[in-house]
Design an enzyme around this catalytic site. Structure first.
Site, short mmCIF file in Angstrom:
data_model
loop_
_atom_site.label_atom_id
_atom_site.label_comp_id
_atom_site.label_asym_id
_atom_site.label_seq_id
_atom_site.Cartn_x
_atom_site.Cartn_y
_atom_site.Cartn_z
N ASP A 327 4.04 3.45 -1.61
CA ASP A 327 4.50 2.07 -1.68
C ASP A 327 3.79 1.34 -2.82
O ASP A 327 2.58 1.48 -3.00
CB ASP A 327 4.18 1.39 -0.34
N GLU A 363 7.20 4.39 -5.67
CA GLU A 363 7.92 3.13 -5.84
C GLU A 363 7.28 2.51 -7.08
O GLU A 363 6.16 1.98 -7.01
CB GLU A 363 7.75 2.23 -4.63
#
Length: 657
Positions: A327, A363
Site C-alpha cells: 500500500d 501501489e
C-alpha cells in the site's frame, strides 16, 4: 531472570529454558518488560531490560513459555515538540509481536500523557514459530488477481457456517473455493489482515474501519479476521494452493494507526518515535504526512528496514504466501533525496533469498512530493496502473479522442513500462478496486454518495470518470438496468482481454453495489458486505467465460509488448487497416484487434479477433478471411462474422479448425 549475550533477534524468542525479549529504542532511558496472566488483565511482573551497544533493550525470562502475555513500558524525556513521546504509563505493543490477545479498540485515554493504558491495550502473545514448506509461487505475471476484503466477502455467505463468516478460514470453505475456481482465479489478494485500530473520528460516528489500512502491529494477525492466528492463515493458504490458487497479502508499511501528534501512543511512537517515523528536517516535533493518515513510517532507517523485511519473511516462512501488495509503496522507496528505484529497502526486498521470487505488487503513489511513480519501480515489481483504469473509463464513458489511450493501455501500457528499457509490461490492470466505486456503481452514478460516512460527502474522490446511464443510483427502469448491465459486461471484457496482469475486486463479477459510496472503508455493514443472493449469475458466468478464454489463449496473458510484426493487427470493423484518420476521429469508438496466439484447446496457432464497439448504435462488422477458414464466436452463440456488432459490446472470435 538472567540477561544473555546479544542475540540480535528482536521480539520474543522462545527457547527450551525460557524467552528472550528484545526491543529497539535509541532514546529511552529505560525500557521495562511487563508480563501478564493468561487473561491479559493482571500484571504479574515488571522487569527492567538491559541495553546493549546497538540500542536493543533485552531481558531473558527463565521459565517463560509459549502463550505468555507481555508488553513494554518505555521511560525517558516526554517532549513531543522535540519528537520524544516517552510515557511509562503507556503499555506498548512489541513491533515484532506475532499474535495479540484481543483487537485494538480506540479509546481517548490512549493519547493522554500519564494515563495508564494496561487495561485497554492488547497484550502480545509469545508464539512458537512453525515453518511451512516454502514452495515457488503459483501466481505468475499476466495472471488473474482477485481482491478480497476478508470480512465483507463471507459475512453473508449462506453456505459458510455463521461462526466462520468474516474470517480467513472461510476462504477455504468448499462453497467459496467453488466460486473462486469457477472464476478461474490465479491468486487472491487479501486486503489487510494484520492488526489495526479505528481512526479516532469513527467511534463517535458509530462507525468502524472495515478495510484494515490502519495498522499497529505489522506481523500480528487481527484476532477478528484470523482468530486461529498463523495456523489458520497457513492452513488456508495450503487449502487454496491445493486448488492452484495463490495468496497475496496486502500489507501497510507506509504509516501506522498512531496517526498524528493527537493520536494514540500504542507501540512505535512510545518506543522510539524519532526512529520509526519521518519528521520535517529541523523540526523533530512535526511529523511528515506523505500518507494522508497523520504519519509516515521511516522506511529508510535500518531498524525499520529490518522490521519490514522480517515481517515479509515471517509470512513466507510461516504461512507460505505467494507474495505481497504494498500500500502506498512510494514510501518504501523514498529516501532523503526523494524516491529512488534503487532505495535500500526496495533493493533488499528484491535481493532477499526468501523474497526475491515472491509476487511483489506496488501501489506506486502517495501524496508526498514526487509521490506519483507509476512505471518507476524496479523489476520484478508489478504496479497498480491507475492510468489503465482512467483511460478505460473515459473511453467507455464516451469522451472524445480516447481511442488511442484506450488501445495503448489495452496493449500493456508500453508508454509507461518501456521507459527504462523494459521489454515486458509490469502493469496490473484494473477498472475498480476497494478504493472507489464498484464496477456496477461506476455505470450507475455520476457523483459519489458518501453521506453515510459522516463527513457530509466531503471524503472520497470527486472525479470518478463514471456515468449513470440516465438515472442516478437505484432504479426500476428496465432499459436503464439493461444498459448498465451491458456496460459492465463490456468493461469486464476489456479487462480480461488486456495484456498484462488483471485484477478484479470481489463482487464486481456479479454487479455488487455500495450504494454509490466510493470511500466505504468505514462501513462494516450491509453497504460493503457481499450480498451473495443478489449477485447476477449471468454476469458471473460472463466473467468466468472471459477468464477461461484468457487462459486458453496465452497471447492475452503475455507480458511482452506487442511488436506489430505479425503478432497483432489493428483494423476497422470492416476489416481494413486503421488509418491515421480512423485513430484520430474525435469520437472513434470501434476497433477490431487481430491477434496471433497459441490455442491451448486446439493445440495450434490461431488468429483471435476482438471486436469492440463503445458506440450506442449497431456497427457493421466484417472479419477478414482467416486463410480460407471461418470464424466462430466465443461469447455469443452463433454470432456471425459478418453482420452487426451490438452497441456497447465486445465480441471474441476464433478461427474454426
Amino acid at each position: 531472570m538472567t540477561t544473555t549475550a546479544p542475540s540480535f533477534a528482536p521480539g520474543a524468542t522462545l527457547s527450551g529454558e525460557g524467552v528472550e525479549f528484545s526491543v529497539y529504542s535509541h532514546d529511552a532511558s529505560r525500557v521495562e518488560l511487563c508480563l501478564f496472566d493468561n487473561d491479559g488483565n493482571t500484571e504479574l511482573a515488571r522487569l527492567t531490560m538491559g541495553r546493549d551497544e546497538n540500542g536493543f533493550h533485552r531481558v531473558f525470562v527463565e521459565g517463560a513459555a509459549e502463550g505468555a502475555r507481555y508488553g513494554f513500558r518505555a521511560d525517558g524525556v516526554y517532549s513531543p515538540d522535540h519528537g520524544l513521546w516517552f510515557d511509562p504509563a503507556k503499555l506498548l505493543i512489541d513491533p515484532y509481536a506475532k499474535a495479540l490477545d484481543r483487537p485494538f479498540v480506540h479509546d481517548g485515554r490512549l493519547a493522554l500523557f500519564g494515563t495508564d493504558t494496561a487495561a485497554i491495550a492488547p497484550k502480545a502473545i509469545v508464539t512458537r514459530d512453525v515453518p511451512v514448506s516454502v514452495k515457488p509461487p503459483l501466481f505468475r505475471p499476466g495472471g488473474f488477481v482477485y481482491e478480497i476484503a476478508v470480512r465483507s466477502f463471507t459475512m453473508l455467505h449462506p453456505d459458510v457456517p455463521e461462526a466462520m463468516r468474516g474470517t480467513v478460514a472461510a476462504l477455504a470453505h468448499p462453497a467459496v473455493l467453488a466460486h473462486l475456481k469457477r472464476l478461474g482465479v490465479d491468486a487472491v489478494e487479501l486486503m489487510p489482515i494484520t492488526a489495526w485500530i479505528d481512526e479516532r473520528h469513527l467511534p463517535p460516528l458509530g462507525l468502524s474501519n472495515s478495510w484494515g489500512y490502519n495498522p499497529i502491529a505489522l506481523m500480528a494477525l487481527d484476532p477478528r479476521l484470523v482468530p486461529g492466528g498463523m495456523t489458520e492463515l497457513a492452513e488456508t493458504v495450503a487449502a487454496l494452493r491445493a486448488e492452484n490458487i495463490g495468496v497475496v497479502l496486502d500489507l501497510v508499511f507506509n504509516h501506522s494507526g498512531e496517526s498524528d501528534r493527537h493520536g494514540a501512543t500504542l507501540s512505535m511512537r512510545g518506543l522510539d518515535n524519532l526512529t520509526y517515523y519521518r519528521h520535517v528536517d529541523g523540526r523533530p516535533g512535526e511529523l511528515i504526512n506523505d500518507t494522508g493518515c497523520g504519519n509516515t513510517i521511516a522506511g529508510e532507517h535500518p531498524v525499520v528496514r529490518q522490521l519490514v523485511l522480517d515481517s515479509l519473511r515471517h509470512f513466507v516462512r510461516h504461512a507460505g504466501v505467494d507474495g505481497f501488495r504494498f500500500d502506498l509503496a512510494t514510501i518504501l522507496g523514498r529516501e532523503a533525496d526523494g524516491f529512488s528505484a534503487h532505495a535500500a529497502l526496495l533493493s533488499e526486498i528484491c535481493a532477499d533469498p526468501l523474497l526475491k521470487d515472491r509476487v511483489l505488487i506496488a501501489e506506486p503513489w502517495d501524496i508526498g512530493p514526487g509521490g506519483y511513480q507509476l512505471g518507476n519501480f524496479p523489476a520484478p515489481f508489478l504496479e497498480w496502473n491507475d492510468r489503465y483504469r482512467d483511460d478505460n473509463r473515459t473511453f467507455w464513458r464516451g469522451d472524445s479522442h480516447r481511442l488511442g489511450a484506450f488501445v495503448t493501455a489495452f496493449a500493456g501500457s508500453s508508454d509507461i513500462f518501456s521507459r527504462h528499457g523494459g521489454e515486458n509490461t509490469r502493469t496490473v490492470n484494473f477498472l475498480a478496486a476497494h478504493d472507489g466505486f464498484t464496477l456496477m456503481d461506476l455505470v450507475s452514478h455520476t457523483v459519489k454518495h458518501n453521506e453515510a460516512n459522516g463527513e457530509d460527502n466531503r471524503d472520497g474522490h470527486n472525479e470518478n470518470r463514471s456515468w449513470n446511464n440516465g438515472v442516478e443510483g437505484a432504479t426500476t427502469d428496465g432499459a436503464v438496468l439493461s444498459a448498465r448491465r451491458a456496460d459492465v459486461k463490456a468493461l469486464l471484457s476489456s479487462l480480461f482481454l488486456s495484456r498484462g496482469t488483471v485484477m478484479l475486486t470481489a463482487g464486481d463479477e456479479g454487479g455488487r453495489s455500495q450504494q454509490g459510496n466510493n470511500n466505504a472503508y468505514c462501513q462494516d455493514n450491509a453497504i460493503t458486505w457481499m450480498h451473495w443472493d443478489r449477485l447476477d449469475d449471468g454476469l458471473i458466468e460472463h466473467a468466468a467465460t472471459l477468464s477461461a478464454i484468457r487462459k486458453r489463449f496465452p497471447a492475452l496473458g503475455e507480458t511482452t509488448f506487442l511488436s506489430g510484426a505479425g503478432d497483432v493487427e489493428w483494423l476497422t470493423l470492416a476489416g481494413s487497416p486503421m488509418t491515421v484518420a480512423d485513430w484520430e476521429a474525435p469520437f472513434a469508438g470501434s476497433l477490431l484487434v487481430l491477434l496471433k496466439t497459441p490455442d491451448l484447446q486446439q493445440q495450434r496457432i490461431v488468429h483471435l479477433a476482438l471486436a469492440i464497439n463503445r458506440t450506442h448504435g449497431d456497427q457493421a462488422l466484417a472479419l477478414p478471411p482467416p486463410e480460407g477458414r471461418e470464424w466462430t464466436s466465443l461469447l455469443s452463440a452463433n454470432h456471425p462474422a459478418t453482420g452487426l456488432l451490438h452497441p456497447r459490446s465486445v465480441e471474441i472470435f476464433v478461427e474454426k479448425h
